[in-house]
Design an enzyme around this catalytic site. Structure first.
Site, PDB file in Angstrom:
ATOM      1  N   GLY A  57     -19.885  61.646  -9.879  1.00 44.09           N
ATOM      2  CA  GLY A  57     -21.225  61.546  -9.315  1.00 44.09           C
ATOM      3  C   GLY A  57     -21.970  62.837  -9.804  1.00 44.09           C
ATOM      4  O   GLY A  57     -21.719  63.617 -10.380  1.00 44.09           O
ATOM      5  N   TYR A  85     -16.979  64.437 -10.820  1.00 49.02           N
ATOM      6  CA  TYR A  85     -16.983  64.737  -9.634  1.00 49.02           C
ATOM      7  C   TYR A  85     -15.924  64.815  -8.863  1.00 49.02           C
ATOM      8  O   TYR A  85     -15.461  65.349  -7.961  1.00 49.02           O
ATOM      9  CB  TYR A  85     -18.291  64.231  -9.133  1.00 49.02           C
ATOM     10  CG  TYR A  85     -18.695  64.601  -7.696  1.00 49.02           C
ATOM     11  CD1 TYR A  85     -19.224  65.684  -7.378  1.00 49.02           C
ATOM     12  CD2 TYR A  85     -18.079  63.825  -6.614  1.00 49.02           C
ATOM     13  CE1 TYR A  85     -19.576  66.047  -5.994  1.00 49.02           C
ATOM     14  CE2 TYR A  85     -18.392  64.123  -5.323  1.00 49.02           C
ATOM     15  CZ  TYR A  85     -19.315  65.326  -4.966  1.00 49.02           C
ATOM     16  OH  TYR A  85     -19.403  65.382  -3.607  1.00 49.02           O
ATOM     17  N   HIS A 170     -14.096  61.708 -18.750  1.00 44.63           N
ATOM     18  CA  HIS A 170     -14.272  60.212 -18.183  1.00 44.63           C
ATOM     19  C   HIS A 170     -13.284  59.173 -18.911  1.00 44.63           C
ATOM     20  O   HIS A 170     -13.781  58.830 -20.261  1.00 44.63           O
ATOM     21  CB  HIS A 170     -15.666  59.574 -18.324  1.00 44.63           C
ATOM     22  CG  HIS A 170     -16.532  60.573 -17.500  1.00 44.63           C
ATOM     23  ND1 HIS A 170     -16.713  59.750 -16.109  1.00 44.63           N
ATOM     24  CD2 HIS A 170     -17.486  61.309 -17.381  1.00 44.63           C
ATOM     25  CE1 HIS A 170     -17.982  60.516 -15.724  1.00 44.63           C
ATOM     26  NE2 HIS A 170     -17.945  61.532 -16.350  1.00 44.63           N
ATOM     27  N   GLU A 172     -12.740  56.422 -18.642  1.00 46.69           N
ATOM     28  CA  GLU A 172     -13.121  54.618 -18.392  1.00 46.69           C
ATOM     29  C   GLU A 172     -14.074  54.492 -19.544  1.00 46.69           C
ATOM     30  O   GLU A 172     -14.219  53.302 -19.851  1.00 46.69           O
ATOM     31  CB  GLU A 172     -13.934  54.657 -17.230  1.00 46.69           C
ATOM     32  CG  GLU A 172     -15.121  55.272 -16.882  1.00 46.69           C
ATOM     33  CD  GLU A 172     -15.265  56.681 -16.477  1.00 46.69           C
ATOM     34  OE1 GLU A 172     -14.166  57.349 -16.508  1.00 46.69           O
ATOM     35  OE2 GLU A 172     -16.173  56.959 -15.922  1.00 46.69           O
ATOM     36  N   SER A 224     -27.969  26.073  -9.822  1.00 48.27           N
ATOM     37  CA  SER A 224     -29.116  26.497 -10.804  1.00 48.27           C
ATOM     38  C   SER A 224     -29.052  25.980 -12.256  1.00 48.27           C
ATOM     39  O   SER A 224     -29.889  26.243 -12.982  1.00 48.27           O
ATOM     40  CB  SER A 224     -29.686  28.119 -10.777  1.00 48.27           C
ATOM     41  OG  SER A 224     -28.480  28.719 -11.386  1.00 48.27           O
ATOM     42  N   VAL A 227     -24.443  30.503 -14.965  1.00 50.30           N
ATOM     43  CA  VAL A 227     -23.177  30.509 -14.943  1.00 50.30           C
ATOM     44  C   VAL A 227     -22.480  30.730 -13.729  1.00 50.30           C
ATOM     45  O   VAL A 227     -21.553  29.963 -13.119  1.00 50.30           O
ATOM     46  CB  VAL A 227     -22.634  31.833 -15.609  1.00 50.30           C
ATOM     47  CG1 VAL A 227     -21.100  31.818 -15.922  1.00 50.30           C
ATOM     48  CG2 VAL A 227     -23.212  31.980 -17.122  1.00 50.30           C
ATOM     49  N   ASP A 228     -23.056  31.735 -12.658  1.00 50.62           N
ATOM     50  CA  ASP A 228     -22.463  32.066 -11.453  1.00 50.62           C
ATOM     51  C   ASP A 228     -22.368  30.728 -10.381  1.00 50.62           C
ATOM     52  O   ASP A 228     -21.491  30.338 -10.094  1.00 50.62           O
ATOM     53  CB  ASP A 228     -23.086  33.369 -10.698  1.00 50.62           C
ATOM     54  CG  ASP A 228     -23.226  34.101 -11.785  1.00 50.62           C
ATOM     55  OD1 ASP A 228     -22.261  34.307 -12.436  1.00 50.62           O
ATOM     56  OD2 ASP A 228     -24.100  35.107 -11.387  1.00 50.62           O
ATOM     57  N   LYS A 368     -19.157  39.754 -14.065  1.00 56.21           N
ATOM     58  CA  LYS A 368     -19.422  38.438 -14.867  1.00 56.21           C
ATOM     59  C   LYS A 368     -18.538  37.978 -15.857  1.00 56.21           C
ATOM     60  O   LYS A 368     -18.124  36.767 -16.148  1.00 56.21           O
ATOM     61  CB  LYS A 368     -20.890  39.152 -15.574  1.00 56.21           C
ATOM     62  CG  LYS A 368     -21.601  37.988 -16.312  1.00 56.21           C
ATOM     63  CD  LYS A 368     -22.413  37.398 -14.973  1.00 56.21           C
ATOM     64  CE  LYS A 368     -23.550  36.381 -15.511  1.00 56.21           C
ATOM     65  NZ  LYS A 368     -24.482  35.761 -14.513  1.00 56.21           N
TER      66      LYS A 368
END
Ligand code: XMP
Length: 512
Positions: A57, A85, A170, A172, A224, A227-228, A368
């Protein structure tokens, strides 16, 4: 819904990498959820998490307003990993000391590691990614220091008995050489996770639960062609078959052949109840005389809702509404004091007062790329699954200024050529989004022996992972050349083609 046997909590302290941490955890086949830092302890206890990760953060733990969680979160008996953080907060809450440094340690950093739960089995030195000014200067009681860098005396610390772990860097981000392994060690060794979260089990479980919720009631879905909403509709269709009705509002602002393609896939391949509403004229009428971008967006959004309401009314009573909401939508709408740059809308923004019993949002927990994996598994054709993002207001925000049918036709042709050439060059998976824009500029050209005074088309292509920032794509000159030649030769009414070389920021991806 219960979609995993084991899950981990990512507690969000405002770090920009929060979603990335969640992605990485899921890459380790462990399901995880993101919750705000102020989530009540009782709620955390009740969820039965196997582990908790405190994110980074931008704040300093000593600032009064900095986000904190109650110290009891550490006493739940659940292993905790603090990152950046989050590491400092752990030290602070447990009686250690965090100090401000004169130097900011930022970027790739040589770090040395000592064996322990997180680092055993890894090389003694490797590169990590740091981004901090504050640092842990005194570790709390019971902790041992397990990593150092030149500027950071406590690059990591562990209290193995209590299962508390903290890393200043980090893990990640991909620049941290053994980041993924470090996360795995936390999840598997410290939390005892098995790592059995699979997308295939997700699809089966989602279908089962939709069936259980919906029973023999009716579901309505706004499709629509993105994809979603497509993946959500196919999941619901698997669960309830003909009790699902999809409405596809064709507002005439779609790309070339797109409307027919959506109809073909869902009506023929999936045999769904599909209503295609040909509302082109209505939308064009609403757009007549409107050239201000936000007004255009608003006009389209309102008309969309009106058409949808009319269709819903025709069907009578609706029990459930299915939406393709995905996890980043859920997380992002939970925060957000950000300035409105553009009022985005898509089929997610549907009226809440059309009187349905409940919402079905089967993708609420997925990112996604996970949605894409489910889509492929359900047999949705690859071009649809890998379709680049397309804004709700469609080509209306790529025809700058007032939208007319003629302008849309010119743009559709130019855009189709650009897309064909990108695909032919094999760039359609590496370039994140690419399209043509009708700039509204008229320019002089010469064709044959005559003067022309016609449209200038701009080509926009960007690479990005999150669409929040983006760089212009370095498309080979020969691809641009071929695209430009084809557009001016094949599309009547265009005599100049430009390539956009602005990044976001300061530009945005779309022009309006
Ligand atoms: P900008 O132009 O803001 O776009 O840099 C970022 C991403 O969002 C897409 N976009 C939209 N998507 N409804 C959507 O569903 C919208 O109204 C909308 N406007 C922009 C844009 O295509 C890009 O991928």
């Amino acid at each position: 819904m219960k979609i995993a046997n084991e899950k981990v909590l990512v507690l969000d302290f405002g770090g920009q990498y929060c979603q990335l941490i969640a992605r990485r955890v899921r890459d380790c086949k462990v399901y995880c959820e993101i919750k705000p830092s102020h989530t009540p302890v009782e709620q955390i206890r009740a969820e039965g998490y196997k582990g908790i990760i405190f994110t980074g953060g931008p704040n300093s733990v000593y600032e009064e307003s900095s986000p904190k969680c109650p110290a009891e979160v550490l006493e739940l008996g659940i292993p905790v990993l603090g990152i950046c953080y989050g590491a400092q907060l752990m030290a602070y809450l447990l009686g250690g000391k965090v100090s401000a440094s004169q130097v900011k340690e930022y970027g790739k950093t040589e770090t040395s590691f000592q064996p322990g739960t997180l680092f055993s089995g890894l090389p003694p030195r490797s590169v990590t990614w740091m981004s901090h000014t504050d640092y842990i200067s005194t570790v709390p009681e019971g902790f041992s220091v397990t990593a150092q860098s030149e500027a950071c005396p406590v690059a990591a610390m562990e209290h193995d008995e209590k299962k508390w772990y903290a890393v200043q860097f980090h893990p990640e981000v991909e620049h941290t050489e053994y980041g993924q392994q470090i996360l795995e060690h936390f999840l598997y060794r410290a939390c005892g996770c098995k790592g059995d979260w699979e997308m295939s089990s997700f699809a089966q479980e989602a279908v089962r639960q939709i069936r259980e919720t919906v029973g023999d009631k009716k579901v309505f879905c706004a499709l629509s062609g993105g994809v979603d909403s497509s993946v959500a509709a196919v999941l619901v269709h698997k669960a309830v078959g003909k009790n699902l009705t999809c409405v596809f509002v064709d507002h005439g602002l779609l790309r070339k052949n797109e409307g027919d393609e959506v109809e073909r896939i869902f009506r023929e391949q999936f045999d769904m109840n599909l209503i295609r509403v040909n509302a082109q004229d209505r939308f064009l009428a609403k757009l007549a005389g409107v050239s201000e971008p936000e007004q255009k967006r608003k006009a389209i959004g309102e008309e969309f809702i009106r058409v949808f309401e009319e269709e819903a009314k025709k069907l009578g009573k609706i029990d459930y509404l299915c939406q393709g909401t995905i996890y980043p939508d859920v997380v992002e709408s939970g925060t957000g004091d950000a300035a409105v740059i553009k009022s985005h809308h898509n089929v997610g923004g549907l009226p809440k007062d059309i009187g349905f019993r409940g919402l079905i949002e089967p993708l609420r927990d997925l990112f996604k790329d996970e949605v894409r994996r489910v889509g492929l598994e359900l047999g949705i054709p690859a071009p649809l699954v890998w379709r680049q993002p397309f804004p709700g207001p469609g080509l209306a925000i790529r025809v700058l200024g007032e939208v007319t049918r003629e302008k849309l036709d010119v743009l559709r042709e130019a855009d189709a050529i650009f897309r064909e050439e990108i695909a032919a060059a094999g760039l359609d998976r590496t370039v994140s989004q690419y399209f043509a824009v009708l700039t509204g500029i008229r320019s002089v050209g010469v064709m044959g022996d005559g003067r022309t005074y016609e449209n200038t088309v701009a080509l926009r292509a960007v690479t990005t992972s999150d669409f929040m920032t983006a760089d212009w794509a370095r498309i080979p000159y020969d691809v641009l050349e071929k695209t430009s030649n084809r557009i001016v030769n094949e599309v009547a009414g265009v005599n100049h083609v430009l390539y956009d070389i602005t990044s976001k920021p300061p530009a945005t991806i779309e022009y309006e």
